[in-house]
Scaffold this motif. Structure first.
Motif, mmCIF file in Angstrom:
data_model
loop_
_atom_site.group_PDB
_atom_site.id
_atom_site.type_symbol
_atom_site.label_atom_id
_atom_site.label_comp_id
_atom_site.label_asym_id
_atom_site.label_seq_id
_atom_site.Cartn_x
_atom_site.Cartn_y
_atom_site.Cartn_z
ATOM 1 N N ASN A 10 -44.173 -63.032 33.631
ATOM 2 C CA ASN A 10 -44.838 -64.328 33.726
ATOM 3 C C ASN A 10 -46.043 -64.253 34.668
ATOM 4 O OD1 ASN A 10 -41.920 -64.760 33.001
ATOM 5 N ND2 ASN A 10 -42.735 -66.784 32.575
ATOM 6 N N VAL A 11 -45.913 -63.484 35.728
ATOM 7 C CA VAL A 11 -47.019 -63.307 36.671
ATOM 8 C C VAL A 11 -48.178 -62.611 35.961
ATOM 9 C CG1 VAL A 11 -47.765 -62.175 38.805
ATOM 10 C CG2 VAL A 11 -45.531 -63.295 38.705
ATOM 11 N N GLU A 12 -47.884 -61.585 35.163
ATOM 12 C CA GLU A 12 -48.926 -60.882 34.414
ATOM 13 C C GLU A 12 -49.630 -61.829 33.446
ATOM 14 O OE1 GLU A 12 -46.991 -57.518 32.603
ATOM 15 O OE2 GLU A 12 -46.711 -56.510 34.535
ATOM 16 N N LYS A 13 -48.868 -62.670 32.747
ATOM 17 C CA LYS A 13 -49.461 -63.645 31.821
ATOM 18 C C LYS A 13 -50.342 -64.634 32.581
ATOM 19 C CE LYS A 13 -45.709 -63.609 28.456
ATOM 20 N NZ LYS A 13 -44.560 -64.379 27.911
ATOM 21 N N LEU A 14 -49.895 -65.055 33.749
ATOM 22 C CA LEU A 14 -50.675 -65.981 34.567
ATOM 23 C C LEU A 14 -51.986 -65.340 34.995
ATOM 24 C CD1 LEU A 14 -51.017 -68.642 36.116
ATOM 25 C CD2 LEU A 14 -49.719 -67.598 37.995
ATOM 26 N N GLU A 15 -51.949 -64.091 35.417
ATOM 27 C CA GLU A 15 -53.173 -63.408 35.847
ATOM 28 C C GLU A 15 -54.157 -63.281 34.682
ATOM 29 O OE1 GLU A 15 -54.075 -62.834 38.945
ATOM 30 O OE2 GLU A 15 -52.156 -63.731 39.503
ATOM 31 N N LYS A 16 -53.647 -62.969 33.491
ATOM 32 C CA LYS A 16 -54.504 -62.884 32.308
ATOM 33 C C LYS A 16 -55.122 -64.247 32.000
ATOM 34 C CE LYS A 16 -52.148 -59.012 30.113
ATOM 35 N NZ LYS A 16 -51.250 -58.586 29.021
ATOM 36 N N LYS A 17 -54.330 -65.294 32.126
ATOM 37 C CA LYS A 17 -54.820 -66.652 31.876
ATOM 38 C C LYS A 17 -55.912 -67.014 32.879
ATOM 39 C CE LYS A 17 -53.214 -71.438 31.546
ATOM 40 N NZ LYS A 17 -52.046 -72.321 31.614
ATOM 41 N N LYS A 18 -55.703 -66.685 34.151
ATOM 42 C CA LYS A 18 -56.712 -66.968 35.179
ATOM 43 C C LYS A 18 -58.018 -66.243 34.872
ATOM 44 C CE LYS A 18 -53.694 -67.841 39.161
ATOM 45 N NZ LYS A 18 -53.259 -67.309 40.478
ATOM 46 N N LYS A 19 -57.919 -64.969 34.456
ATOM 47 C CA LYS A 19 -59.122 -64.202 34.113
ATOM 48 C C LYS A 19 -59.841 -64.836 32.928
ATOM 49 C CE LYS A 19 -57.893 -59.603 35.765
ATOM 50 N NZ LYS A 19 -57.540 -58.232 35.397
ATOM 51 N N ARG A 20 -59.076 -65.186 31.900
ATOM 52 C CA ARG A 20 -59.646 -65.789 30.699
ATOM 53 C C ARG A 20 -60.366 -67.095 31.041
ATOM 54 N NH1 ARG A 20 -55.179 -65.800 28.143
ATOM 55 N NH2 ARG A 20 -54.709 -68.014 28.292
ATOM 56 N N LEU A 21 -59.727 -67.924 31.871
ATOM 57 C CA LEU A 21 -60.338 -69.195 32.245
ATOM 58 C C LEU A 21 -61.545 -69.000 33.145
ATOM 59 C CD1 LEU A 21 -57.132 -71.361 32.776
ATOM 60 C CD2 LEU A 21 -58.737 -71.427 30.857
ATOM 61 N N SER A 22 -61.509 -67.975 33.987
ATOM 62 C CA SER A 22 -62.653 -67.677 34.844
ATOM 63 C C SER A 22 -63.847 -67.248 34.000
ATOM 64 C CB SER A 22 -62.281 -66.580 35.837
ATOM 65 O OG SER A 22 -63.382 -66.233 36.619
ATOM 66 N N ILE A 23 -63.596 -66.414 33.016
ATOM 67 C CA ILE A 23 -64.667 -65.968 32.115
ATOM 68 C C ILE A 23 -65.223 -67.160 31.351
ATOM 69 C CG2 ILE A 23 -65.124 -64.634 30.002
ATOM 70 C CD1 ILE A 23 -63.128 -62.519 31.160
ATOM 71 N N ARG A 24 -64.341 -68.023 30.871
ATOM 72 C CA ARG A 24 -64.780 -69.214 30.141
ATOM 73 C C ARG A 24 -65.648 -70.097 31.032
ATOM 74 N NH1 ARG A 24 -60.331 -72.981 27.686
ATOM 75 N NH2 ARG A 24 -59.900 -71.089 26.510
ATOM 76 N N SER A 25 -65.275 -70.231 32.276
ATOM 77 C CA SER A 25 -66.039 -71.041 33.218
ATOM 78 C C SER A 25 -67.439 -70.470 33.419
ATOM 79 C CB SER A 25 -65.304 -71.116 34.550
ATOM 80 O OG SER A 25 -66.062 -71.788 35.515
ATOM 81 N N ILE A 26 -67.516 -69.156 33.574
ATOM 82 C CA ILE A 26 -68.810 -68.491 33.743
ATOM 83 C C ILE A 26 -69.670 -68.680 32.487
ATOM 84 C CG2 ILE A 26 -69.919 -66.218 33.951
ATOM 85 C CD1 ILE A 26 -67.470 -65.471 35.787
ATOM 86 N N GLU A 27 -69.048 -68.533 31.314
ATOM 87 C CA GLU A 27 -69.780 -68.713 30.058
ATOM 88 C C GLU A 27 -70.260 -70.156 29.909
ATOM 89 O OE1 GLU A 27 -66.844 -67.389 27.268
ATOM 90 O OE2 GLU A 27 -67.423 -65.272 27.451
ATOM 91 N N ASP A 28 -69.420 -71.128 30.287
ATOM 92 C CA ASP A 28 -69.810 -72.539 30.209
ATOM 93 C C ASP A 28 -70.999 -72.824 31.124
ATOM 94 O OD1 ASP A 28 -67.822 -73.049 28.382
ATOM 95 O OD2 ASP A 28 -66.463 -74.022 29.823
ATOM 96 N N LYS A 29 -70.983 -72.255 32.322
ATOM 97 C CA LYS A 29 -72.103 -72.448 33.256
ATOM 98 C C LYS A 29 -73.377 -71.834 32.702
ATOM 99 C CE LYS A 29 -69.274 -72.755 37.391
ATOM 100 N NZ LYS A 29 -68.809 -72.070 38.599
ATOM 101 N N ALA A 30 -73.257 -70.668 32.084
ATOM 102 C CA ALA A 30 -74.426 -70.003 31.500
ATOM 103 C C ALA A 30 -74.989 -70.837 30.349
ATOM 104 C CB ALA A 30 -74.059 -68.596 31.022
ATOM 105 N N ARG A 31 -74.119 -71.383 29.498
ATOM 106 C CA ARG A 31 -74.575 -72.234 28.392
ATOM 107 C C ARG A 31 -75.257 -73.488 28.925
ATOM 108 N NH1 ARG A 31 -69.871 -70.615 25.956
ATOM 109 N NH2 ARG A 31 -68.712 -72.481 26.568
ATOM 110 N N LEU A 32 -74.692 -74.088 29.958
ATOM 111 C CA LEU A 32 -75.289 -75.283 30.551
ATOM 112 C C LEU A 32 -76.666 -74.957 31.137
ATOM 113 C CD1 LEU A 32 -75.040 -78.265 31.319
ATOM 114 C CD2 LEU A 32 -73.919 -77.542 33.438
ATOM 115 N N TYR A 33 -76.768 -73.837 31.835
ATOM 116 C CA TYR A 33 -78.041 -73.414 32.416
ATOM 117 C C TYR A 33 -79.078 -73.205 31.300
ATOM 118 C CZ TYR A 33 -81.514 -70.684 34.916
ATOM 119 O OH TYR A 33 -82.691 -70.225 35.449
#
Length: 156
Positions: free
Chosen positions: A123-146
């Motif tokens: 479950n910890v491994e799945k959580l870490e993968k989810k955090k990475k995925r959401l972090s990447i999505r956040s960076i991509e969203d900021k880039a699209r907004l910019y």
């Protein structure tokens, strides 16, 4: 279903807690974060915690009472919630000594984060993968907004 709009009390909760509040262990959120329990199961745990009788050593609401107290509509959903809470070590369900066909519930303190994480490695491994995925999505969203802002600025 139409939502009912209800006015708030206007009182900020944190720092103004006087009556009608129960302290619950914040370590419960680690169980949620790891996907070990659901929101329904959290509600059931909190209600069992509230109804826990320290002198008797257990809580003893009926399934229909728990359904009303938590807003859970089906008996099978409630049974799954109770079974999962027992599986993850937050409660135990036992037969009542005083009433036939009646269950009582012992409510346990959640494990500390380090101990829980050491027991739920997948479950910890799945959580870490989810955090990475959401972090990447956040960076991509900021880039699209910019990029969008740049485009709007150039068009002006």
């Amino acid at each position: 279903m139409t939502a009912i709009k209800i006015k708030s009390s206007g009182i900020i909760c944190k720092g103004n807690v006087k009556d009608n509040f129960d302290m619950i262990p914040t370590t419960l959120y680690n169980y949620l974060e790891l996907g070990l329990i659901t929101g329904n199961e959290l509600a059931v745990y909190i209600r069992l915690y509230q109804y826990y009788n320290v002198e008797l050593g257990y809580a003893f609401p009926t399934i229909p009472q728990l359904m009303v107290l938590t807003g859970i509509g089906g008996k099978s959903t409630m049974d799954r919630a109770l079974n999962n809470l027992a599986d993850v070590g937050l409660i135990s369900k036992e037969k009542s000594e005083h009433f036939a066909n009646k269950s009582v519930y012992i409510v346990y303190q959640p494990l500390q984060k380090e101990e829980l994480y050491s027991m739920a490695v997948n479950n910890v491994e799945k959580l870490e993968k989810k955090k990475k995925r959401l972090s990447i999505r956040s960076i991509e969203d900021k880039a699209r907004l910019y990029a969008y802002h740049q485009q709007i600025t150039q068009e002006m």
